[in-house]
Design a protein around this motif. Structure first.
Motif, PDB file in Angstrom:
ATOM      1  N   THR A   1      24.987  -6.943  -7.872  1.00 58.31           N
ATOM      2  CA  THR A   1      25.429  -7.862  -8.926  1.00 58.31           C
ATOM      3  C   THR A   1      25.888  -9.204  -8.351  1.00 58.31           C
ATOM      4  OG1 THR A   1      27.579  -6.836  -8.685  1.00 58.31           O
ATOM      5  CG2 THR A   1      26.191  -6.004 -10.466  1.00 58.31           C
TER       6      THR A   1
ATOM      7  N   ILE B   1      24.074 -12.276  -2.586  1.00 58.45           N
ATOM      8  CA  ILE B   1      22.968 -11.867  -1.692  1.00 58.45           C
ATOM      9  C   ILE B   1      22.189 -10.717  -2.325  1.00 58.45           C
ATOM     10  CG2 ILE B   1      24.307 -10.250  -0.255  1.00 58.45           C
ATOM     11  CD1 ILE B   1      21.685 -12.669   1.121  1.00 58.45           C
TER      12      ILE B   1
ATOM     13  N   SER C   1      26.600  -1.113  -8.713  1.00 59.35           N
ATOM     14  CA  SER C   1      27.869  -1.798  -8.962  1.00 59.35           C
ATOM     15  C   SER C   1      28.944  -0.721  -9.069  1.00 59.35           C
ATOM     16  CB  SER C   1      27.779  -2.580 -10.279  1.00 59.35           C
ATOM     17  OG  SER C   1      29.065  -3.013 -10.698  1.00 59.35           O
ATOM     18  N   ARG C   2      30.212  -1.139  -8.968  1.00 62.70           N
ATOM     19  CA  ARG C   2      31.283  -0.178  -9.249  1.00 62.70           C
ATOM     20  C   ARG C   2      31.324   0.106 -10.738  1.00 62.70           C
ATOM     21  NH1 ARG C   2      35.695  -3.807  -6.620  1.00 62.70           N
ATOM     22  NH2 ARG C   2      34.249  -5.274  -7.570  1.00 62.70           N
TER      23      ARG C   2
ATOM     24  N   LYS D   1      27.810  -3.213 -15.811  1.00 61.29           N
ATOM     25  CA  LYS D   1      27.587  -4.512 -15.149  1.00 61.29           C
ATOM     26  C   LYS D   1      26.243  -4.485 -14.401  1.00 61.29           C
ATOM     27  CE  LYS D   1      29.897  -7.470 -11.683  1.00 61.29           C
ATOM     28  NZ  LYS D   1      31.000  -7.501 -10.697  1.00 61.29           N
TER      29      LYS D   1
ATOM     30  N   VAL E   1      28.081  -5.880  -0.206  1.00 59.13           N
ATOM     31  CA  VAL E   1      29.470  -5.962  -0.686  1.00 59.13           C
ATOM     32  C   VAL E   1      30.306  -6.746   0.338  1.00 59.13           C
ATOM     33  CG1 VAL E   1      29.258  -3.778  -1.933  1.00 59.13           C
ATOM     34  CG2 VAL E   1      30.223  -3.780   0.381  1.00 59.13           C
TER      35      VAL E   1
ATOM     36  N   ALA F   1      26.427  -7.646   6.065  1.00 62.88           N
ATOM     37  CA  ALA F   1      27.756  -8.255   5.921  1.00 62.88           C
ATOM     38  C   ALA F   1      28.267  -8.900   7.202  1.00 62.88           C
ATOM     39  CB  ALA F   1      28.748  -7.194   5.447  1.00 62.88           C
ATOM     40  N   THR F   2      29.002  -9.977   7.007  1.00 65.18           N
ATOM     41  CA  THR F   2      29.628 -10.642   8.150  1.00 65.18           C
ATOM     42  C   THR F   2      31.024 -11.118   7.739  1.00 65.18           C
ATOM     43  OG1 THR F   2      29.278 -12.317   9.848  1.00 65.18           O
ATOM     44  CG2 THR F   2      28.619 -12.920   7.636  1.00 65.18           C
TER      45      THR F   2
ATOM     46  N   LEU G   1      20.661 -14.870   6.088  1.00 66.22           N
ATOM     47  CA  LEU G   1      19.882 -15.450   4.979  1.00 66.22           C
ATOM     48  C   LEU G   1      20.834 -16.061   3.964  1.00 66.22           C
ATOM     49  CD1 LEU G   1      17.312 -12.563   4.382  1.00 66.22           C
ATOM     50  CD2 LEU G   1      17.154 -14.497   5.965  1.00 66.22           C
TER      51      LEU G   1
ATOM     52  N   ALA H   1      21.881 -16.760   0.297  1.00 67.21           N
ATOM     53  CA  ALA H   1      21.616 -16.116  -0.985  1.00 67.21           C
ATOM     54  C   ALA H   1      20.877 -17.043  -1.958  1.00 67.21           C
ATOM     55  CB  ALA H   1      22.939 -15.650  -1.601  1.00 67.21           C
TER      56      ALA H   1
HETATM   57  N1  NAP Z   1      26.115 -14.886   0.023  1.00 70.73           N
HETATM   58  C1  NAP Z   1      25.305 -15.019   1.061  1.00 70.73           C
HETATM   59  O1  NAP Z   1      24.564 -16.033   1.181  1.00 70.73           O
HETATM   60  C2  NAP Z   1      25.216 -13.941   2.121  1.00 70.73           C
HETATM   61  C3  NAP Z   1      24.213 -14.039   3.091  1.00 70.73           C
HETATM   62  C4  NAP Z   1      24.107 -13.032   4.048  1.00 70.73           C
HETATM   63  C5  NAP Z   1      25.002 -11.973   4.047  1.00 70.73           C
HETATM   64  N2  NAP Z   1      25.976 -11.908   3.107  1.00 70.73           N
HETATM   65  C6  NAP Z   1      26.885 -10.758   3.132  1.00 70.73           C
HETATM   66  O2  NAP Z   1      26.588  -9.944   2.012  1.00 70.73           O
HETATM   67  C7  NAP Z   1      27.775  -9.392   1.478  1.00 70.73           C
HETATM   68  C8  NAP Z   1      27.878  -9.741   0.020  1.00 70.73           C
HETATM   69  O3  NAP Z   1      27.977 -11.159  -0.087  1.00 70.73           O
HETATM   70  P1  NAP Z   1      27.931 -11.886  -1.498  1.00 70.73           P
HETATM   71  O4  NAP Z   1      28.035 -13.330  -1.245  1.00 70.73           O
HETATM   72  O5  NAP Z   1      26.795 -11.379  -2.296  1.00 70.73           O
HETATM   73  O6  NAP Z   1      29.321 -11.363  -2.097  1.00 70.73           O
HETATM   74  P2  NAP Z   1      29.892 -11.366  -3.559  1.00 70.73           P
HETATM   75  O7  NAP Z   1      28.898 -11.983  -4.491  1.00 70.73           O
HETATM   76  O8  NAP Z   1      31.263 -11.919  -3.487  1.00 70.73           O
HETATM   77  O9  NAP Z   1      30.079  -9.797  -3.849  1.00 70.73           O
HETATM   78  C9  NAP Z   1      28.990  -8.908  -3.946  1.00 70.73           C
HETATM   79  C10 NAP Z   1      29.414  -7.731  -4.791  1.00 70.73           C
HETATM   80  O10 NAP Z   1      30.360  -6.909  -4.096  1.00 70.73           O
HETATM   81  C11 NAP Z   1      31.016  -6.118  -5.053  1.00 70.73           C
HETATM   82  N3  NAP Z   1      32.443  -5.995  -4.692  1.00 70.73           N
HETATM   83  C12 NAP Z   1      33.418  -6.927  -4.831  1.00 70.73           C
HETATM   84  N4  NAP Z   1      34.601  -6.431  -4.408  1.00 70.73           N
HETATM   85  C13 NAP Z   1      34.359  -5.160  -3.998  1.00 70.73           C
HETATM   86  C14 NAP Z   1      35.187  -4.116  -3.491  1.00 70.73           C
HETATM   87  N5  NAP Z   1      36.496  -4.281  -3.325  1.00 70.73           N
HETATM   88  N6  NAP Z   1      34.599  -2.937  -3.183  1.00 70.73           N
HETATM   89  C15 NAP Z   1      33.267  -2.751  -3.374  1.00 70.73           C
HETATM   90  N7  NAP Z   1      32.436  -3.702  -3.863  1.00 70.73           N
HETATM   91  C16 NAP Z   1      32.984  -4.887  -4.174  1.00 70.73           C
HETATM   92  C17 NAP Z   1      30.852  -6.785  -6.405  1.00 70.73           C
HETATM   93  O11 NAP Z   1      30.033  -5.923  -7.186  1.00 70.73           O
HETATM   94  P3  NAP Z   1      30.604  -5.045  -8.405  1.00 70.73           P
HETATM   95  O12 NAP Z   1      31.826  -5.728  -8.951  1.00 70.73           O
HETATM   96  O13 NAP Z   1      29.456  -5.116  -9.348  1.00 70.73           O
HETATM   97  O14 NAP Z   1      30.860  -3.692  -7.836  1.00 70.73           O
HETATM   98  C18 NAP Z   1      30.120  -8.056  -6.089  1.00 70.73           C
HETATM   99  O15 NAP Z   1      29.187  -8.443  -7.080  1.00 70.73           O
HETATM  100  C19 NAP Z   1      28.944  -9.950   2.271  1.00 70.73           C
HETATM  101  O16 NAP Z   1      29.383  -8.962   3.151  1.00 70.73           O
HETATM  102  C20 NAP Z   1      28.356 -11.129   3.009  1.00 70.73           C
HETATM  103  O17 NAP Z   1      28.921 -11.264   4.299  1.00 70.73           O
HETATM  104  C21 NAP Z   1      26.099 -12.861   2.134  1.00 70.73           C
END
Ligand code: NAP
Length: 222
Positions: free
Chosen positions: A9, A12, A32-33, A37, A77, A103-104, A144, A146
């Motif tokens: 959701t 990324i 998702s949790r 959603k 996540v 994740a990072t 990458l 997002a």
């Molecule tokens: N954004 C980027 O460009 C990018 C690129 C490469 C790698 N990453 C990595 O990919 C991961 C996700 O990044 P993102 O930017 O997509 O993050 P995000 O949009 O902030 O969160 C992704 C999802 O994680 C879930 N989430 C939030 N809090 C949580 C919790 N306490 N426990 C379990 N799930 C939870 C939520 O889904 P629900 O509420 O639906 O459960 C949320 O939609 C990160 O670790 C990041 O380092 C991101």
């Protein structure tokens, strides 16, 4: 193959879901949790694909439910929640499944973003420590952007680095990644090499923020 994207959701997750659904034959499920959603997001992604003439349905459900019938489970996540997310879905994983960690951990100050190395050594290592017996962990997609993935009009022309200690699992994830048009997967060795890959992500963001016209950067090795 069925691929579950937990936290699909989010940013990324959306990018990976759209690219995998549009470019590969795999069946993509958003986790998702909150099941509702996930269902709503899956419908949104399916509508976006449909508007481009792509007949690729994305499904959605609660994290553990979508992980249960997937062979490959991507943990999209926040880095500080990868361990508890794996624990929450552990009962849905079977020997031979593959967990993928993009994740990072990062911290931000007035100078920019900095890699926040966890005590375990890397976020990918935290996933490996939480993974049930017989479930392989592969690191991929860390570097990458997002928004670039989610914009299906954008050409990628970038690389993703793949790490893991299980060669078969690494091959599975490499094949999935290379199914995305314009994405090349390169073998960067074992899980011990995760910190070097994870720490590239804040560097890419800092370069983008300090140079006009640069955004959503990726890496290409030549
Ligand atoms: N954004 C980027 O460009 C990018 C690129 C490469 C790698 N990453 C990595 O990919 C991961 C996700 O990044 P993102 O930017 O997509 O993050 P995000 O949009 O902030 O969160 C992704 C999802 O994680 C879930 N989430 C939030 N809090 C949580 C919790 N306490 N426990 C379990 N799930 C939870 C939520 O889904 P629900 O509420 O639906 O459960 C949320 O939609 C990160 O670790 C990041 O380092 C991101």
């Amino acid at each position: 193959m069925k691929i579950a994207i937990l936290g699909g959701t989010g940013d990324i997750g959306e990018g990976l879901a759209l690219r995998l659904a549009s470019d590969t034959p795999h069946r993509i499920a958003i986790g998702s949790r909150d099941a509702e959603k996930a269902e709503n997001k899956a419908e949104e992604y399916t509508t976006e694909l449909d508007s481009r003439g792509l007949d690729a349905a994305v499904t959605g459900g609660e994290n553990a439910a979508v992980a249960a019938d997937a062979r490959v489970v991507v943990l999209a996540v926040p880095p500080y929640h990868v361990g508890d997310t794996v624990e929450a879905i552990a009962g849905s994983l079977a020997a031979g499944d593959v967990l993928v960690s993009p994740a990072t951990g990062m911290k931000r100050d007035e100078d920019g973003f900095h890699y926040h190395k966890p005590g375990a050594g890397s976020v990918t290592r935290i996933v490996a420590e939480a993974a049930p017996e017989g479930v392989a962990v592969v690191g991929a997609f860390h570097n990458l952007a997002a928004a670039r993935l989610a914009n299906l009009d954008a050409d990628l022309g970038i690389d993703t680095l793949v790490i893991g200690d299980d060669d078969d699992a690494k091959t599975t994830v490499t094949d999935i990644a290379e199914g995305i048009d314009g994405l090349r997967a390169l073998d960067a060795g074992g899980l011990a090499n995760a910190p070097e890959i994870e720490s590239l992500t804040p560097l890419l963001i800092n370069v983008a923020q300090n140079n006009d016209g640069m955004h959503d950067l990726g890496v290409q090795f030549k």
